[in-house]
Scaffold this active site. Structure first.
Site, PDB file in Angstrom:
ATOM      1  N   TYR A   1       0.831  -0.787  13.256  1.00 39.48           N
ATOM      2  CA  TYR A   1      -0.111  -0.095  12.365  1.00 39.48           C
ATOM      3  C   TYR A   1      -1.037   0.847  13.144  1.00 39.48           C
ATOM      4  CZ  TYR A   1      -3.767   0.485   8.825  1.00 39.48           C
ATOM      5  OH  TYR A   1      -4.681   1.005   7.942  1.00 39.48           O
TER       6      TYR A   1
ATOM      7  N   ARG B   1      -3.694   2.990  12.189  1.00 41.72           N
ATOM      8  CA  ARG B   1      -5.092   3.328  11.868  1.00 41.72           C
ATOM      9  C   ARG B   1      -6.028   2.203  12.309  1.00 41.72           C
ATOM     10  NH1 ARG B   1      -5.456   7.195   6.999  1.00 41.72           N
ATOM     11  NH2 ARG B   1      -3.455   8.234   7.062  1.00 41.72           N
TER      12      ARG B   1
ATOM     13  N   ASP C   1      -7.559  -4.022   5.562  1.00 41.02           N
ATOM     14  CA  ASP C   1      -8.928  -3.543   5.806  1.00 41.02           C
ATOM     15  C   ASP C   1      -9.605  -3.349   4.447  1.00 41.02           C
ATOM     16  OD1 ASP C   1      -7.836  -1.210   4.774  1.00 41.02           O
ATOM     17  OD2 ASP C   1      -7.698  -0.200   6.698  1.00 41.02           O
TER      18      ASP C   1
ATOM     19  N   GLU D   1       0.827  -1.214   0.000  1.00 39.08           N
ATOM     20  CA  GLU D   1       0.000   0.000   0.000  1.00 39.08           C
ATOM     21  C   GLU D   1       0.858   1.260   0.000  1.00 39.08           C
ATOM     22  OE1 GLU D   1      -3.649   1.994   2.537  1.00 39.08           O
ATOM     23  OE2 GLU D   1      -3.577  -0.142   2.147  1.00 39.08           O
ATOM     24  N   LYS D   2       2.022   1.168   0.698  1.00 36.98           N
ATOM     25  CA  LYS D   2       2.885   2.350   0.821  1.00 36.98           C
ATOM     26  C   LYS D   2       4.346   1.923   0.701  1.00 36.98           C
ATOM     27  CE  LYS D   2      -0.003   4.170   4.528  1.00 36.98           C
ATOM     28  NZ  LYS D   2      -0.473   2.834   4.861  1.00 36.98           N
TER      29      LYS D   2
ATOM     30  N   ASP E   1      -3.103  -2.645   2.946  1.00 39.81           N
ATOM     31  CA  ASP E   1      -3.372  -2.715   4.383  1.00 39.81           C
ATOM     32  C   ASP E   1      -4.534  -3.676   4.636  1.00 39.81           C
ATOM     33  OD1 ASP E   1      -1.363  -1.014   5.020  1.00 39.81           O
ATOM     34  OD2 ASP E   1      -2.600   0.762   5.340  1.00 39.81           O
TER      35      ASP E   1
END
Length: 652
Positions: free
Chosen positions: A332, A334, A106, A8-9, A104
């Site tokens: 993580y 969030r 989710d 994702e990043k 991520d």
């Protein structure tokens, strides 16, 4: 056979590459590993919903007659800042034989990579063979474990569908409603953007209703009565303070919260109990335990940092991202979970060593931690995509952290250490006296053993100023010396602060009457997500719909005007609860995408008809001038009015 990992990043990409065989070769936007594997990354969402004018040029000009705007075939486009990286990913997708999805863990992280695979026209067979890598901790041992536990990416398609429905529904609702109400505002002479969103508008509604409740509040007098009963033990002499509990006969003189509004009634009781026998009719002594609070989710961390350091939700999120990505000192950030997987217990010793190294102020707390204790935080059944935010075993070099980073790191670390401390123990006592036929109750609570509370470094308000209540037996008779009357006034609710507004967003069920919706909001943890709450508040401040006054958050005149102009359903959290229920249903495979979108489209048609057929709402007719009007600078000097739809709205 070369595998392509799409993270994702960049930070996650580097962490994955570190766990794969070397030697590593860093290139522009990707890393080649020794075994032929390639790791690349997105930079958050590489793609975004297109502006309305891409569907039809006439939408460049905002016009009520054109609403609602409903795309027939939804389109995405590369984000301007992501064009280069998207080209890198597209090229690597063509070269690879197998894809590993490492977004991520989710629904947003799932969609983010899936939509790139669709946009780059990856073949059906390649998509079906794709695997899913789930990582919530960037440390090497955790990444290596995750690499051995990959699943088929097909298992996660429902998560993608749910995120896609949310994204399109937010666009449909936010874009149409924001254009409609901004245009109504302009007709009335207001030059700002009146943005409307499924989440931001109920949040604004909360603040508006609270502000107006405070302004319209009329204080009422009420009265309390305590019986003062002298008592002497071996050590000292003091008064037992027992509060009068009015009987059923007093109901006509009480308000809905049981407060007595008639002073004469209280005076009458006070006169009756002077120098009268006070007989103990009920006596209770017990020890109670208060377990340590669970480790942090993002919202609970933001709430505590707002209270303790006056940091905004956005500052806390940004600081956490830096601690996670740059320093790798926390897991993580969030996360909406406050529990930990049992396997993390094995790392407790090295995590505590790292805390002792990274935050010298907590060295003593680390020494006092008993790693053989296991709090209720360790519970595999309560951990889903993410676990709670905790420190990692990584040790930082001296002075590596900024002031805010150190504050937030210590807050997270302290909460983690509390899991290895015993419960706080209280001695609680309750006495019920009968005095002249009236019932009087004395309660006391004393901290016997601080346990985890020792880490707070100060006595809580709830542990200070507690009345002393001796252990008396039933039937014991003392004498009431006098009654003490206090004149009190009811107080209005307090204005929201950053901390209390975040608390309201996470516990939004309190503001909903419908029991079923209450339950949904409790299960989905409120309005917005851990990742979006800070941005939603930020949007409301930027649009000048909310404003700060010291620590207080107040609604502006424009914010109030908008709330009063909108249909009630847009300003309450009920709609979000309904959406969330259906989106969760999609993620769990028991709700279809099409009926959800069709119902929403029908509703938006109805809302647009109302806006077009009605007059300008009264509440929009006298809005103040905007301090910073929504003007956009031309590239060659001058200004043009009107934001583009995307920039003019946050669709949530």
């Amino acid at each position: 056979m070369s595998r392509l990992f799409i993270a994702e990043k960049p930070s996650l990409g580097r962490a994955i590459a570190a766990a794969l065989p070397g030697p590593k070769k860093n290139d522009q936007g990707f890393i080649r590993c020794g075994n032929g594997d390639v790791v690349t990354w997105c930079i958050g969402h590489l793609l975004e919903q297109v502006e309305p004018d891409v569907y039809d040029d006439r939408y460049k000009k905002w016009n009520l007659a054109d609403l609602p705007i409903v795309p027939e075939v939804w389109q995405l486009r590369p984000r301007k800042s992501a064009n280069k990286q998207l080209s890198v990913v597209r090229k690597l997708l063509k070269e690879s034989s197998q894809i590993i999805h490492a977004g991520d863990p989710d629904r947003e992280g799932q969609l983010l990579v899936d939509e790139v695979l669709d946009y780059c026209k990856v073949t059906k067979s390649k998509k079906q063979a794709a695997q899913r890598l789930l990582i919530s901790d960037l440390n090497l041992p955790a990444v290596k474990r995750a690499l051995n536990q990959m699943r088929s990416n097909r298992d996660f398609i429902p998560l993608s569908v749910s995120a896609l429905a949310r994204s399109r529904a937010d666009w449909l609702y936010g874009m149409n409603m924001s254009r409609a109400y901004t245009l109504l505002g302009q007709k009335a002479g207001y030059q700002g953007v009146l943005s409307v969103g499924r989440v931001q508008t109920p949040v604004l509604g909360l603040v508006v209703r609270r502000d107006e409740e405070i302004e319209n509040f009329s204080p009422r007098d009420y009265f309390t009565l305590h019986a003062l009963i002298p008592y002497q033990d071996d050590a000292r002499q003091f008064d037992i303070r027992a509060r009068w509990k009015p009987s059923e006969a007093c109901k006509p003189w009480q308000d809905e919260e049981g407060r007595v509004l008639n002073r004469k009634l209280v005076e009458n009781v006070a006169n009756r109990i002077v120098n009268q026998p006070a007989t103990v009719v009920e006596s209770e002594q017990k020890q109670t335990k208060q377990a340590a609070p669970l480790p942090y989710s993002l919202s609970t961390l933001q709430i505590d940092c707002a209270k303790r350091f006056a940091m905004s939700a956005q500052q806390v999120l940004d600081t956490c991202q830096s601690l996670y990505e740059k320093h790798k000192l926390i897991t993580y950030p969030r996360s909406d979970c406050r529990y930990l997987p049992l396997e993390h217990l094995a790392q407790a010793s090295s995590v505590c060593d790292a805390i002792g190294n990274n935050a010298k102020e907590l060295a003593q707390a680390v020494q006092g931690a008993n790693l053989s204790l296991k709090s209720k935080a360790w519970n595999d059944k309560k951990v889903d995509a993410h676990h709670a935010i905790i420190p990692t075993p990584k040790k930082a070099s001296m002075n590596a952290l900024s002031g805010n980073e150190m504050k937030v790191y210590q807050q997270i670390a302290r909460q983690y250490l509390m899991q290895f401390y015993p419960a706080a123990v209280y001695a609680e006592a309750k006495l019920v006296f009968d005095i002249a036929g009236g019932s009087f109750v004395a309660k006391g609570r004393q901290l016997v053993s601080a346990g985890w509370k020792a880490l707070l470094g100060k006595i809580d308000d709830e542990d200070a100023n507690v009345d002393s209540v001796p252990a008396l037996t039933e039937g014991c008779v003392l004498t009431c010396r006098e009654g003490e009357i206090k004149d009190c006034k009811t107080e209005p609710p307090k204005h929201f602060t950053e901390a209390t507004l975040l608390q309201a967003m996470t516990g939004i069920g309190r503001f909903v009457a419908d029991k079923e919706l209450k339950k949904i909001l409790k299960e989905t943890d409120g309005l917005g997500t851990e990742a979006t709450r800070a941005g939603i508040l930020d949007t409301l401040f930027k649009r000048q719909l909310l404003q700060r006054q010291g620590k207080a958050i107040l609604s502006s005149a424009a914010g109030r005007g908008l709330i009063h102009a909108l249909p009630a359903e847009s300003t309450y959290p009920d709609m979000t609860a309904n959406w969330e229920h259906q989106l969760q249903g999609m993620a769990e495979r028991n709700q279809a995408y099409q009926p959800f979108m069709q119902a929403l489209q029908t509703r938006i048609d109805g809302l647009m008809s109302q806006v077009k057929s009605g007059e300008i709402p009264q509440s929009l007719r006298h809005l103040p001038k905007v301090e910073r009007p929504a003007y956009k600078k031309r590239s060659k000097g001058g200004y043009r009015k009107k934001p583009t739809a995307k920039k003019g709205t946050n669709t949530r």
